[in-house]
Design an enzyme around this catalytic site. Sequence first.
Site, short mmCIF file in Angstrom:
data_model
loop_
_atom_site.label_atom_id
_atom_site.label_comp_id
_atom_site.label_asym_id
_atom_site.label_seq_id
_atom_site.Cartn_x
_atom_site.Cartn_y
_atom_site.Cartn_z
N ASN A 49 -7.61 -2.67 -6.58
CA ASN A 49 -6.76 -2.62 -7.79
C ASN A 49 -5.89 -3.87 -7.91
OD1 ASN A 49 -7.78 -0.10 -8.19
ND2 ASN A 49 -5.88 1.01 -7.72
N GLY A 50 -5.27 -4.26 -6.79
CA GLY A 50 -4.35 -5.40 -6.79
C GLY A 50 -5.08 -6.70 -7.09
N ARG A 84 3.74 -0.93 2.00
CA ARG A 84 3.81 -1.78 0.81
C ARG A 84 5.23 -1.81 0.24
NH1 ARG A 84 -1.95 -1.25 -2.25
NH2 ARG A 84 -3.22 -1.35 -0.36
N GLU A 116 -0.93 4.62 5.87
CA GLU A 116 -0.49 3.23 6.14
C GLU A 116 0.06 2.53 4.89
OE1 GLU A 116 -3.53 4.45 7.48
OE2 GLU A 116 -2.32 4.83 9.27
N ASN A 117 -0.20 3.12 3.70
CA ASN A 117 0.21 2.45 2.47
C ASN A 117 1.73 2.44 2.25
OD1 ASN A 117 -2.81 3.44 0.70
ND2 ASN A 117 -2.32 1.43 1.53
N ASP A 135 -10.77 0.78 -3.78
CA ASP A 135 -10.06 -0.43 -3.33
C ASP A 135 -10.18 -1.55 -4.36
OD1 ASP A 135 -8.50 -1.89 -1.59
OD2 ASP A 135 -10.16 -2.47 -0.28
N GLU A 140 -23.90 8.41 4.41
CA GLU A 140 -24.50 7.12 4.06
C GLU A 140 -23.41 6.26 3.43
OE1 GLU A 140 -27.55 6.09 4.67
OE2 GLU A 140 -28.19 8.01 5.54
N SER A 153 -2.97 6.07 1.57
CA SER A 153 -3.18 6.29 3.01
C SER A 153 -1.83 6.40 3.72
CB SER A 153 -3.98 5.13 3.62
OG SER A 153 -3.17 4.00 3.81
C1 IPE Z 1 -7.50 1.96 1.71
O1 IPE Z 1 -7.25 0.77 1.07
C2 IPE Z 1 -6.59 3.04 1.18
C3 IPE Z 1 -6.84 3.45 -0.20
C4 IPE Z 1 -7.81 3.05 -0.97
C5 IPE Z 1 -5.92 4.43 -0.70
P1 IPE Z 1 -6.25 -0.34 1.66
O2 IPE Z 1 -6.26 -1.45 0.69
O3 IPE Z 1 -4.95 0.29 1.97
O4 IPE Z 1 -6.96 -0.74 3.03
P2 IPE Z 1 -6.85 -2.07 3.89
O5 IPE Z 1 -5.39 -2.30 4.13
O6 IPE Z 1 -7.47 -3.16 3.09
O7 IPE Z 1 -7.64 -1.78 5.14
C1 IPE Z 2 -6.46 0.36 -3.83
O1 IPE Z 2 -6.24 -0.93 -4.32
C2 IPE Z 2 -5.37 1.33 -4.19
C3 IPE Z 2 -4.49 1.71 -3.09
C4 IPE Z 2 -4.62 1.37 -1.84
C5 IPE Z 2 -3.37 2.57 -3.42
P1 IPE Z 2 -5.30 -1.94 -3.52
O2 IPE Z 2 -3.91 -1.76 -3.97
O3 IPE Z 2 -5.54 -1.84 -2.06
O4 IPE Z 2 -5.86 -3.33 -4.06
P2 IPE Z 2 -6.13 -4.64 -3.20
O5 IPE Z 2 -7.02 -4.23 -2.08
O6 IPE Z 2 -4.79 -5.13 -2.73
O7 IPE Z 2 -6.80 -5.56 -4.16
MG MG Z 3 -6.78 -2.71 -0.74
#
Ligand code: IPE
Ligand code: IPE
Ligand code: MG
Length: 262
Positions: free
Chosen positions: A34-35, A83, A79-80, A32, A221, A77
Amino acid sequence: MFFNDRHEKHVDTQSIELDSERIPKHIAIIMDGNGRWAKKQNLPRVSGHQRGMEVVKDITKAASDLGVKVLTLYAFSTENWKRPDTEVGFLMKLPGRFFDTFVPDLIANNIRVNVIGYIDQLPKHTQKAVNKAIEQTANNTGMVLNFALNYGGRAEIVSGVQQIAQRVLKGEIKPEDIDEHLVDQSMMTSSLEYADPDLLIRTSGEERLSNFLLWQVAYAEFVFVDEHWPEFTPAVLKRTIMTYQSRHRRFGGLAENKSDQK
Ligand code: IPE
Ligand code: IPE
Ligand code: MG
Protein backbone atom coordinates in the site's frame (compact mmCIF):
# COMPACT_ATOMS: atom_id res chain seq x y z
CA MET A 1 2.13 -21.37 -20.98
CA PHE A 2 3.72 -22.58 -17.78
CA PHE A 3 2.37 -21.88 -14.32
CA ASN A 4 4.57 -24.24 -12.42
CA ASP A 5 6.93 -21.95 -10.56
CA ARG A 6 6.23 -19.86 -7.48
CA HIS A 7 5.51 -16.85 -9.63
CA GLU A 8 2.40 -16.82 -11.68
CA LYS A 9 2.69 -15.84 -15.32
CA HIS A 10 0.77 -13.05 -16.94
CA VAL A 11 -1.98 -14.70 -18.90
CA ASP A 12 -5.16 -13.60 -20.56
CA THR A 13 -7.66 -14.31 -17.81
CA GLN A 14 -10.61 -13.98 -20.18
CA SER A 15 -9.53 -16.93 -22.30
CA ILE A 16 -8.97 -19.49 -19.56
CA GLU A 17 -11.68 -21.08 -17.51
CA LEU A 18 -11.11 -22.05 -13.91
CA ASP A 19 -11.91 -25.60 -12.87
CA SER A 20 -14.91 -24.96 -10.62
CA GLU A 21 -14.27 -28.27 -8.83
CA ARG A 22 -10.84 -27.11 -7.65
CA ILE A 23 -11.43 -23.62 -6.31
CA PRO A 24 -9.27 -23.26 -3.17
CA LYS A 25 -11.55 -23.51 -0.15
CA HIS A 26 -9.42 -21.18 1.98
CA ILE A 27 -7.45 -18.33 0.41
CA ALA A 28 -5.18 -16.24 2.65
CA ILE A 29 -3.74 -12.96 1.40
CA ILE A 30 -0.86 -10.86 2.71
CA MET A 31 -2.07 -7.50 1.41
CA ASP A 32 1.28 -5.74 0.95
CA GLY A 33 2.54 -2.69 -0.93
CA ASN A 34 0.00 0.00 0.00
CA GLY A 35 2.74 2.45 1.00
CA ARG A 36 4.88 1.85 -2.08
CA TRP A 37 1.84 2.20 -4.34
CA ALA A 38 1.01 5.57 -2.75
CA LYS A 39 4.61 6.75 -3.05
CA LYS A 40 4.57 5.91 -6.77
CA GLN A 41 1.57 8.24 -7.16
CA ASN A 42 3.19 10.94 -5.00
CA LEU A 43 0.52 10.40 -2.36
CA PRO A 44 0.92 9.93 1.39
CA ARG A 45 1.17 6.30 2.58
CA VAL A 46 -2.29 6.42 4.14
CA SER A 47 -3.85 7.01 0.71
CA GLY A 48 -2.53 3.58 -0.18
CA HIS A 49 -4.33 2.11 2.80
CA GLN A 50 -7.52 3.95 1.85
CA ARG A 51 -7.35 2.61 -1.71
CA GLY A 52 -6.45 -0.83 -0.32
CA MET A 53 -9.66 -0.83 1.69
CA GLU A 54 -11.71 -0.39 -1.50
CA VAL A 55 -9.83 -3.28 -3.07
CA VAL A 56 -10.79 -5.48 -0.11
CA LYS A 57 -14.45 -4.91 -1.02
CA ASP A 58 -13.95 -5.97 -4.66
CA ILE A 59 -11.89 -9.03 -3.76
CA THR A 60 -14.31 -10.13 -1.05
CA LYS A 61 -17.18 -10.14 -3.54
CA ALA A 62 -15.08 -11.83 -6.23
CA ALA A 63 -13.90 -14.59 -3.88
CA SER A 64 -17.43 -15.20 -2.64
CA ASP A 65 -18.73 -15.37 -6.24
CA LEU A 66 -16.03 -17.92 -7.11
CA GLY A 67 -17.18 -20.18 -4.26
CA VAL A 68 -14.28 -19.64 -1.85
CA LYS A 69 -15.27 -20.73 1.68
CA VAL A 70 -12.79 -18.73 3.77
CA LEU A 71 -10.92 -15.57 2.77
CA THR A 72 -8.33 -14.56 5.37
CA LEU A 73 -6.86 -11.08 4.95
CA TYR A 74 -3.76 -9.95 6.84
CA ALA A 75 -4.74 -6.39 7.81
CA PHE A 76 -2.45 -5.59 10.76
CA SER A 77 0.38 -7.61 12.27
CA THR A 78 1.60 -7.69 15.87
CA GLU A 79 4.74 -6.00 14.47
CA ASN A 80 2.91 -3.15 12.70
CA TRP A 81 2.74 -1.15 15.98
CA LYS A 82 6.34 -0.16 15.14
CA ARG A 83 5.00 2.26 12.50
CA PRO A 84 4.50 5.99 13.15
CA ASP A 85 1.52 6.80 15.39
CA THR A 86 -0.27 8.69 12.64
CA GLU A 87 -0.16 5.69 10.30
CA VAL A 88 -1.24 3.26 13.06
CA GLY A 89 -4.06 5.66 14.00
CA PHE A 90 -5.27 5.73 10.40
CA LEU A 91 -5.16 1.95 10.10
CA MET A 92 -7.17 1.60 13.31
CA LYS A 93 -9.93 3.78 11.82
CA LEU A 94 -10.25 1.64 8.69
CA PRO A 95 -12.35 -1.21 10.14
CA GLY A 96 -15.01 1.35 11.21
CA ARG A 97 -15.06 2.97 7.78
CA PHE A 98 -15.01 -0.37 6.01
CA PHE A 99 -17.89 -1.93 7.91
CA ASP A 100 -19.98 1.29 7.97
CA THR A 101 -20.22 1.17 4.20
CA PHE A 102 -19.86 -2.52 3.46
CA VAL A 103 -21.98 -4.50 5.96
CA PRO A 104 -25.13 -4.26 3.75
CA ASP A 105 -23.16 -5.83 0.87
CA LEU A 106 -21.81 -8.51 3.20
CA ILE A 107 -25.35 -9.35 4.27
CA ALA A 108 -26.61 -9.31 0.67
CA ASN A 109 -23.85 -11.77 -0.24
CA ASN A 110 -24.41 -14.00 2.84
CA ILE A 111 -20.80 -13.35 4.01
CA ARG A 112 -19.91 -13.76 7.68
CA VAL A 113 -17.18 -11.68 9.35
CA ASN A 114 -14.65 -13.34 11.65
CA VAL A 115 -11.49 -11.96 13.21
CA ILE A 116 -8.25 -13.57 14.40
CA GLY A 117 -5.71 -11.64 16.46
CA TYR A 118 -5.41 -9.83 19.78
CA ILE A 119 -8.55 -7.73 19.48
CA ASP A 120 -8.57 -6.64 23.12
CA GLN A 121 -5.35 -4.67 22.50
CA LEU A 122 -6.96 -2.53 19.78
CA PRO A 123 -8.41 0.94 20.46
CA LYS A 124 -11.95 0.72 21.84
CA HIS A 125 -13.55 2.27 18.71
CA THR A 126 -11.87 -0.36 16.52
CA GLN A 127 -13.02 -3.20 18.78
CA LYS A 128 -16.55 -1.82 18.68
CA ALA A 129 -16.62 -1.62 14.87
CA VAL A 130 -15.28 -5.15 14.53
CA ASN A 131 -17.60 -6.69 17.11
CA LYS A 132 -20.62 -4.96 15.60
CA ALA A 133 -19.82 -6.36 12.13
CA ILE A 134 -19.33 -9.86 13.59
CA GLU A 135 -22.76 -9.60 15.24
CA GLN A 136 -24.50 -8.15 12.19
CA THR A 137 -23.25 -10.98 9.96
CA ALA A 138 -23.38 -13.81 12.51
CA ASN A 139 -26.26 -15.61 10.82
CA ASN A 140 -24.73 -15.59 7.34
CA THR A 141 -23.85 -19.04 6.05
CA GLY A 142 -21.75 -18.29 2.96
CA MET A 143 -18.08 -17.32 2.77
CA VAL A 144 -16.24 -16.35 5.95
CA LEU A 145 -14.36 -13.05 5.61
CA ASN A 146 -11.67 -13.57 8.21
CA PHE A 147 -9.57 -10.52 9.13
CA ALA A 148 -6.20 -11.01 10.80
CA LEU A 149 -6.02 -7.90 12.98
CA ASN A 150 -3.18 -7.45 15.44
CA TYR A 151 -2.31 -11.01 14.50
CA GLY A 152 1.09 -12.73 14.71
CA GLY A 153 1.77 -16.39 14.02
CA ARG A 154 4.38 -16.77 16.76
CA ALA A 155 2.21 -15.02 19.35
CA GLU A 156 -0.66 -17.32 18.34
CA ILE A 157 1.49 -20.41 18.87
CA VAL A 158 2.73 -19.08 22.24
CA SER A 159 -0.89 -18.45 23.36
CA GLY A 160 -1.88 -21.92 22.19
CA VAL A 161 1.00 -23.56 24.07
CA GLN A 162 0.02 -21.64 27.23
CA GLN A 163 -3.59 -22.84 26.95
CA ILE A 164 -2.44 -26.43 26.56
CA ALA A 165 -0.01 -26.14 29.49
CA GLN A 166 -2.86 -24.82 31.68
CA ARG A 167 -4.99 -27.82 30.78
CA VAL A 168 -2.14 -30.18 31.68
CA LEU A 169 -1.65 -28.33 34.97
CA LYS A 170 -5.33 -28.72 35.81
CA GLY A 171 -5.06 -32.43 35.06
CA GLU A 172 -7.56 -32.24 32.17
CA ILE A 173 -5.07 -33.78 29.75
CA LYS A 174 -1.72 -35.55 29.92
CA PRO A 175 1.35 -34.41 27.96
CA GLU A 176 1.03 -37.52 25.78
CA ASP A 177 -2.51 -36.43 24.80
CA ILE A 178 -1.04 -33.44 22.96
CA ASP A 179 -1.31 -34.13 19.24
CA GLU A 180 -1.74 -32.12 16.02
CA HIS A 181 -5.50 -32.04 16.46
CA LEU A 182 -5.17 -30.50 19.92
CA VAL A 183 -2.71 -27.90 18.65
CA ASP A 184 -5.15 -27.10 15.80
CA GLN A 185 -7.85 -26.60 18.41
CA SER A 186 -5.61 -24.15 20.27
CA MET A 187 -5.06 -21.91 17.25
CA MET A 188 -7.17 -18.81 16.56
CA THR A 189 -8.48 -20.48 13.39
CA SER A 190 -10.04 -23.37 15.31
CA SER A 191 -13.63 -22.21 14.78
CA LEU A 192 -13.26 -22.18 10.99
CA GLU A 193 -14.51 -25.15 9.01
CA TYR A 194 -11.46 -24.81 6.73
CA ALA A 195 -8.71 -23.63 9.06
CA ASP A 196 -5.70 -24.21 6.80
CA PRO A 197 -5.23 -22.07 3.68
CA ASP A 198 -5.00 -23.96 0.39
CA LEU A 199 -3.64 -20.91 -1.39
CA LEU A 200 -1.51 -18.15 0.12
CA ILE A 201 -1.04 -14.99 -1.93
CA ARG A 202 1.34 -12.12 -1.19
CA THR A 203 1.23 -8.96 -3.26
CA SER A 204 3.95 -6.38 -4.05
CA GLY A 205 6.74 -8.80 -5.01
CA GLU A 206 7.89 -9.58 -1.47
CA GLU A 207 8.42 -13.28 -0.81
CA ARG A 208 8.16 -13.83 2.92
CA LEU A 209 5.49 -14.78 5.44
CA SER A 210 6.01 -11.90 7.90
CA ASN A 211 4.65 -14.01 10.77
CA PHE A 212 1.39 -14.98 9.03
CA LEU A 213 -0.42 -18.25 9.85
CA LEU A 214 2.80 -20.14 10.55
CA TRP A 215 1.11 -23.32 11.79
CA GLN A 216 -1.69 -23.32 9.22
CA VAL A 217 0.33 -22.88 5.99
CA ALA A 218 2.15 -26.22 6.32
CA TYR A 219 0.77 -27.44 2.97
CA ALA A 220 -0.50 -24.22 1.39
CA GLU A 221 0.47 -23.35 -2.17
CA PHE A 222 2.27 -19.98 -2.28
CA VAL A 223 1.75 -17.51 -5.11
CA PHE A 224 3.60 -14.19 -5.17
CA VAL A 225 2.38 -11.41 -7.44
CA ASP A 226 4.15 -8.19 -8.39
CA GLU A 227 1.05 -5.98 -8.14
CA HIS A 228 0.81 -3.82 -5.04
CA TRP A 229 -2.37 -4.44 -3.04
CA PRO A 230 -4.14 -1.29 -4.36
CA GLU A 231 -3.57 -2.68 -7.89
CA PHE A 232 -4.96 -6.13 -7.10
CA THR A 233 -8.15 -6.91 -9.05
CA PRO A 234 -10.59 -9.82 -9.43
CA ALA A 235 -8.73 -10.67 -12.68
CA VAL A 236 -5.46 -10.97 -10.77
CA LEU A 237 -7.20 -13.15 -8.18
CA LYS A 238 -8.41 -15.40 -11.00
CA ARG A 239 -4.85 -15.59 -12.36
CA THR A 240 -3.51 -16.72 -8.98
CA ILE A 241 -6.20 -19.41 -8.80
CA MET A 242 -5.16 -20.60 -12.27
CA THR A 243 -1.61 -20.89 -11.01
CA TYR A 244 -2.90 -22.80 -7.99
CA GLN A 245 -4.84 -25.17 -10.24
CA SER A 246 -1.69 -25.89 -12.26
CA ARG A 247 0.17 -27.10 -9.17
CA HIS A 248 0.31 -30.74 -8.05
CA ARG A 249 -0.40 -30.97 -4.34
CA ARG A 250 1.08 -34.16 -2.97
CA PHE A 251 0.96 -33.77 0.83
CA GLY A 252 4.01 -36.00 1.08
CA GLY A 253 2.45 -38.75 -1.00
CA LEU A 254 2.57 -39.35 -4.73
CA ALA A 255 0.79 -37.33 -7.38
CA GLU A 256 -2.33 -38.86 -8.86
CA ASN A 257 -0.98 -38.17 -12.31
CA LYS A 258 1.21 -41.20 -13.20
CA SER A 259 3.68 -39.14 -15.22
CA ASP A 260 4.65 -37.35 -11.98
CA GLN A 261 5.61 -40.56 -10.24
CA LYS A 262 8.79 -41.38 -12.13
C1 IPE B 1 2.79 -7.84 6.52
O1 IPE B 1 3.27 -6.76 5.82
C2 IPE B 1 1.63 -7.44 7.38
C3 IPE B 1 0.41 -7.06 6.66
C4 IPE B 1 0.21 -7.12 5.38
C5 IPE B 1 -0.66 -6.61 7.51
P1 IPE B 1 4.49 -5.86 6.35
O2 IPE B 1 4.69 -4.81 5.32
O3 IPE B 1 4.22 -5.43 7.73
O4 IPE B 1 5.69 -6.91 6.36
P2 IPE B 1 7.26 -6.67 6.29
O5 IPE B 1 7.59 -5.67 7.36
O6 IPE B 1 7.56 -6.14 4.93
O7 IPE B 1 7.86 -8.02 6.50
C1 IPE C 1 0.36 -3.36 3.64
O1 IPE C 1 1.00 -2.33 2.96
C2 IPE C 1 -0.61 -2.87 4.68
C3 IPE C 1 -0.18 -3.04 6.07
C4 IPE C 1 0.90 -3.64 6.47
C5 IPE C 1 -1.05 -2.49 7.09
P1 IPE C 1 2.28 -1.63 3.59
O2 IPE C 1 1.85 -0.51 4.44
O3 IPE C 1 3.17 -2.64 4.23
O4 IPE C 1 2.98 -1.06 2.27
P2 IPE C 1 4.53 -1.09 1.94
O5 IPE C 1 4.97 -2.51 2.07
O6 IPE C 1 5.21 -0.19 2.92
O7 IPE C 1 4.60 -0.60 0.53
MG1 MG D 1 4.70 -3.80 3.63
